[in-house]
Write a protein that holds these residues in place. Sequence first.
Motif, PDB file in Angstrom:
ATOM      1  N   SER A   1       0.827  -1.217   0.000  1.00  0.00           N
ATOM      2  CA  SER A   1       0.000   0.000   0.000  1.00  0.00           C
ATOM      3  C   SER A   1       0.861   1.267   0.000  1.00  0.00           C
ATOM      4  O   SER A   1       0.428   2.316  -0.469  1.00  0.00           O
ATOM      5  CB  SER A   1      -0.946   0.007   1.191  1.00  0.00           C
TER       6      SER A   1
ATOM      7  N   ASP B   1      -1.966  -1.301   4.697  1.00  0.00           N
ATOM      8  CA  ASP B   1      -3.118  -0.455   5.013  1.00  0.00           C
ATOM      9  C   ASP B   1      -3.620   0.323   3.786  1.00  0.00           C
ATOM     10  O   ASP B   1      -3.349   1.510   3.642  1.00  0.00           O
ATOM     11  CB  ASP B   1      -2.705   0.507   6.145  1.00  0.00           C
TER      12      ASP B   1
ATOM     13  N   THR C   1      -3.991   4.440   2.908  1.00  0.00           N
ATOM     14  CA  THR C   1      -3.469   5.046   1.678  1.00  0.00           C
ATOM     15  C   THR C   1      -4.569   5.783   0.927  1.00  0.00           C
ATOM     16  O   THR C   1      -4.410   6.943   0.535  1.00  0.00           O
ATOM     17  CB  THR C   1      -2.834   3.957   0.778  1.00  0.00           C
TER      18      THR C   1
ATOM     19  N   MET D   1      -5.873   8.882   2.773  1.00  0.00           N
ATOM     20  CA  MET D   1      -4.918   9.997   2.685  1.00  0.00           C
ATOM     21  C   MET D   1      -4.946  10.650   1.302  1.00  0.00           C
ATOM     22  O   MET D   1      -4.923  11.876   1.174  1.00  0.00           O
ATOM     23  CB  MET D   1      -3.520   9.458   2.980  1.00  0.00           C
TER      24      MET D   1
ATOM     25  N   GLU E   1     -19.119  10.483  -7.099  1.00  0.00           N
ATOM     26  CA  GLU E   1     -20.430  10.238  -6.499  1.00  0.00           C
ATOM     27  C   GLU E   1     -20.558  11.025  -5.186  1.00  0.00           C
ATOM     28  O   GLU E   1     -21.580  11.646  -4.916  1.00  0.00           O
ATOM     29  CB  GLU E   1     -20.528   8.739  -6.209  1.00  0.00           C
ATOM     30  N   PHE E   2     -19.486  10.988  -4.389  1.00  0.00           N
ATOM     31  CA  PHE E   2     -19.470  11.727  -3.114  1.00  0.00           C
ATOM     32  C   PHE E   2     -19.561  13.235  -3.378  1.00  0.00           C
ATOM     33  O   PHE E   2     -20.273  13.960  -2.716  1.00  0.00           O
ATOM     34  CB  PHE E   2     -18.187  11.452  -2.332  1.00  0.00           C
TER      35      PHE E   2
ATOM     36  N   VAL F   1     -16.666  14.531   7.150  1.00  0.00           N
ATOM     37  CA  VAL F   1     -16.589  13.895   5.838  1.00  0.00           C
ATOM     38  C   VAL F   1     -15.398  12.933   5.813  1.00  0.00           C
ATOM     39  O   VAL F   1     -15.497  11.796   5.349  1.00  0.00           O
ATOM     40  CB  VAL F   1     -16.446  14.956   4.713  1.00  0.00           C
ATOM     41  N   SER F   2     -14.275  13.403   6.362  1.00  0.00           N
ATOM     42  CA  SER F   2     -13.068  12.586   6.414  1.00  0.00           C
ATOM     43  C   SER F   2     -13.318  11.288   7.198  1.00  0.00           C
ATOM     44  O   SER F   2     -12.919  10.197   6.780  1.00  0.00           O
ATOM     45  CB  SER F   2     -11.945  13.414   7.043  1.00  0.00           C
TER      46      SER F   2
ATOM     47  N   TYR G   1     -16.237   9.884   7.664  1.00  0.00           N
ATOM     48  CA  TYR G   1     -17.173   9.088   6.866  1.00  0.00           C
ATOM     49  C   TYR G   1     -16.399   8.271   5.826  1.00  0.00           C
ATOM     50  O   TYR G   1     -16.614   7.076   5.664  1.00  0.00           O
ATOM     51  CB  TYR G   1     -18.194  10.007   6.181  1.00  0.00           C
TER      52      TYR G   1
ATOM     53  N   LYS H   1     -13.243   7.402   5.789  1.00  0.00           N
ATOM     54  CA  LYS H   1     -12.404   6.353   6.413  1.00  0.00           C
ATOM     55  C   LYS H   1     -13.262   5.144   6.798  1.00  0.00           C
ATOM     56  O   LYS H   1     -12.914   3.999   6.510  1.00  0.00           O
ATOM     57  CB  LYS H   1     -11.685   6.914   7.646  1.00  0.00           C
ATOM     58  N   GLU H   2     -14.398   5.417   7.422  1.00  0.00           N
ATOM     59  CA  GLU H   2     -15.274   4.307   7.840  1.00  0.00           C
ATOM     60  C   GLU H   2     -15.850   3.577   6.631  1.00  0.00           C
ATOM     61  O   GLU H   2     -15.967   2.350   6.640  1.00  0.00           O
ATOM     62  CB  GLU H   2     -16.397   4.833   8.738  1.00  0.00           C
ATOM     63  N   TYR H   3     -16.197   4.329   5.589  1.00  0.00           N
ATOM     64  CA  TYR H   3     -16.730   3.731   4.362  1.00  0.00           C
ATOM     65  C   TYR H   3     -15.710   2.749   3.775  1.00  0.00           C
ATOM     66  O   TYR H   3     -16.033   1.615   3.414  1.00  0.00           O
ATOM     67  CB  TYR H   3     -17.038   4.846   3.357  1.00  0.00           C
TER      68      TYR H   3
ATOM     69  N   GLU I   1     -15.205  -0.334   6.416  1.00  0.00           N
ATOM     70  CA  GLU I   1     -16.345  -1.264   6.480  1.00  0.00           C
ATOM     71  C   GLU I   1     -16.440  -2.114   5.221  1.00  0.00           C
ATOM     72  O   GLU I   1     -16.652  -3.316   5.290  1.00  0.00           O
ATOM     73  CB  GLU I   1     -17.653  -0.475   6.622  1.00  0.00           C
ATOM     74  N   ASN I   2     -16.270  -1.450   4.074  1.00  0.00           N
ATOM     75  CA  ASN I   2     -16.370  -2.192   2.814  1.00  0.00           C
ATOM     76  C   ASN I   2     -15.200  -3.149   2.628  1.00  0.00           C
ATOM     77  O   ASN I   2     -15.367  -4.242   2.100  1.00  0.00           O
ATOM     78  CB  ASN I   2     -16.472  -1.227   1.635  1.00  0.00           C
TER      79      ASN I   2
ATOM     80  N   TYR J   1     -15.896  -6.142   4.674  1.00  0.00           N
ATOM     81  CA  TYR J   1     -16.945  -6.961   4.035  1.00  0.00           C
ATOM     82  C   TYR J   1     -16.338  -7.805   2.908  1.00  0.00           C
ATOM     83  O   TYR J   1     -16.613  -8.983   2.772  1.00  0.00           O
ATOM     84  CB  TYR J   1     -18.061  -6.044   3.510  1.00  0.00           C
TER      85      TYR J   1
ATOM     86  N   MET K   1     -23.325  -0.709   7.515  1.00  0.00           N
ATOM     87  CA  MET K   1     -22.578  -0.146   6.381  1.00  0.00           C
ATOM     88  C   MET K   1     -22.936   1.327   6.179  1.00  0.00           C
ATOM     89  O   MET K   1     -24.094   1.708   6.296  1.00  0.00           O
ATOM     90  CB  MET K   1     -22.953  -0.897   5.098  1.00  0.00           C
ATOM     91  N   LYS K   2     -21.923   2.112   5.821  1.00  0.00           N
ATOM     92  CA  LYS K   2     -22.152   3.529   5.521  1.00  0.00           C
ATOM     93  C   LYS K   2     -23.028   3.657   4.276  1.00  0.00           C
ATOM     94  O   LYS K   2     -22.805   2.964   3.284  1.00  0.00           O
ATOM     95  CB  LYS K   2     -20.808   4.218   5.238  1.00  0.00           C
TER      96      LYS K   2
ATOM     97  N   LEU L   1     -25.077   6.390   1.420  1.00  0.00           N
ATOM     98  CA  LEU L   1     -24.962   7.728   0.846  1.00  0.00           C
ATOM     99  C   LEU L   1     -25.929   8.692   1.540  1.00  0.00           C
ATOM    100  O   LEU L   1     -25.712   9.902   1.543  1.00  0.00           O
ATOM    101  CB  LEU L   1     -25.216   7.695  -0.668  1.00  0.00           C
TER     102      LEU L   1
ATOM    103  N   LEU M   1     -24.099  10.512   4.092  1.00  0.00           N
ATOM    104  CA  LEU M   1     -23.278  11.577   3.517  1.00  0.00           C
ATOM    105  C   LEU M   1     -24.135  12.816   3.232  1.00  0.00           C
ATOM    106  O   LEU M   1     -23.702  13.951   3.455  1.00  0.00           O
ATOM    107  CB  LEU M   1     -22.611  11.074   2.233  1.00  0.00           C
TER     108      LEU M   1
ATOM    109  N   ILE N   1     -24.598  14.623   6.402  1.00  0.00           N
ATOM    110  CA  ILE N   1     -23.388  15.383   6.767  1.00  0.00           C
ATOM    111  C   ILE N   1     -23.376  16.696   5.981  1.00  0.00           C
ATOM    112  O   ILE N   1     -23.112  17.760   6.524  1.00  0.00           O
ATOM    113  CB  ILE N   1     -22.111  14.558   6.472  1.00  0.00           C
TER     114      ILE N   1
ATOM    115  N   ARG O   1       3.723   8.364   6.132  1.00  0.00           N
ATOM    116  CA  ARG O   1       2.259   8.215   6.128  1.00  0.00           C
ATOM    117  C   ARG O   1       1.656   8.333   7.523  1.00  0.00           C
ATOM    118  O   ARG O   1       0.741   9.128   7.725  1.00  0.00           O
ATOM    119  CB  ARG O   1       1.834   6.899   5.453  1.00  0.00           C
TER     120      ARG O   1
ATOM    121  N   LEU P   1       1.819  12.019   8.694  1.00  0.00           N
ATOM    122  CA  LEU P   1       0.802  12.873   8.064  1.00  0.00           C
ATOM    123  C   LEU P   1      -0.580  12.574   8.661  1.00  0.00           C
ATOM    124  O   LEU P   1      -1.344  13.488   8.973  1.00  0.00           O
ATOM    125  CB  LEU P   1       0.797  12.647   6.550  1.00  0.00           C
ATOM    126  N   THR P   2      -0.864  11.283   8.839  1.00  0.00           N
ATOM    127  CA  THR P   2      -2.160  10.901   9.423  1.00  0.00           C
ATOM    128  C   THR P   2      -2.299  11.495  10.823  1.00  0.00           C
ATOM    129  O   THR P   2      -3.360  12.006  11.183  1.00  0.00           O
ATOM    130  CB  THR P   2      -2.278   9.357   9.505  1.00  0.00           C
TER     131      THR P   2
ATOM    132  N   GLN Q   1      -7.983  17.861  12.428  1.00  0.00           N
ATOM    133  CA  GLN Q   1      -9.409  17.659  12.146  1.00  0.00           C
ATOM    134  C   GLN Q   1     -10.208  17.452  13.431  1.00  0.00           C
ATOM    135  O   GLN Q   1     -11.296  17.999  13.596  1.00  0.00           O
ATOM    136  CB  GLN Q   1      -9.602  16.459  11.213  1.00  0.00           C
TER     137      GLN Q   1
ATOM    138  N   GLN R   1       0.648  17.959   1.610  1.00  0.00           N
ATOM    139  CA  GLN R   1       1.698  17.026   1.197  1.00  0.00           C
ATOM    140  C   GLN R   1       2.606  17.720   0.194  1.00  0.00           C
ATOM    141  O   GLN R   1       2.149  18.546  -0.574  1.00  0.00           O
ATOM    142  CB  GLN R   1       1.060  15.807   0.510  1.00  0.00           C
TER     143      GLN R   1
END
Lengths: 185, 124
Positions: free
Chosen positions: A6, A115, A119, A122, A149-150, A164-165, A167, A169-171, A174-175, A178, B1-2, B4, B7, B10, B44, B47-48, B55, B66
């Motif tokens: 990654s 990860d 990646t 970020m 789409e987002f 949003v960030s 959201y 990350k979790e999206y 989670e996927n 799955y 699951m998230k 839309l 979103l 949000i 990485r 930065l995170t 945030q 970056q």
Amino acid sequence: MMTEISLNVLDVVQNSICAKADMIGVSVAVDSIRDTLEIIISDNGCGMTEEQVKKVVDPFYTTRTTRAVGLGIPFFKYAAESTGGSFTICSEPGKGTVVTAVFVLSHLDRMPLGDMTGTMHMLITGNNAIDFLYSYAVDGKSFTLDTREFREILGDVPFDMFEVSCYIKEYLQENKDYVDEGRYI
Amino acid sequence: MKTLEELKAIRERMQGQIGVRSESATQTRVVVGMATCGIASGARPVLTAFSDMVQTKNLANISVEQTGCIGLCQYEPIVEIMEPGKDKVTYVKMTPEKALEVFEQHLIRGQVVGKYTISSEMPK
């Protein structure tokens, strides 16, 4: 060398960003039957001439002026080929570039995928002006994240805003869970 | 699951808050080197760490960005902090733990963490 695949992806996508791409595709596909892990990075950036494509796999070639070596592509190529896999770059000036790395999944020298969620999170939150199409597939199950789409939903709300960030990350997480059912790849 | 739908919710909440971001003239920039040398050295998670802290605390006057390689690969991961009206501060050989310290001391309290800056690495 990088410690996980990654990180190679994160690094090679920086080339697409430098090439002024505004649409970048990242695809990760694991196929246990074919015993492959395939990574495809595609962009609509400025592209390269045939001459440049030949040079980028040379560690002593770089377009940078800050140092004389360019190890991003050579690291990625070597990591894939050392597992018995393959590495190709197709590029056309003005159209974009496609980098494909195939790793032999079960090879002892294959680095862990690592990860990918980190990646992609970020890349997406750090480059608000660029759209990403990310797909992750493991043995027939898959998911796709399309930032267009987002963006359509969010309008002018940027990807790096806290909620949003989180959201995104979790999206991704989670996927991913799955699709690979928590399997260590 | 998230979904839309989440979103969209949000977006509804955030809509009123856009535009409160500071102008670039008053913006503090935290710039992390993310070229091959930086990434291979562990940029990485650094930065995170900065992005998460900025945030979480919703600090609109700080942007985490970056950049490529600035030619000091042996000192990576490198983080540059640029505050308006002040000299640029370059932190070297960063880790997420050091990032936390720099965030609290430098970005919140305004005190440069001298032991991590590039001058601390130079031969005396």
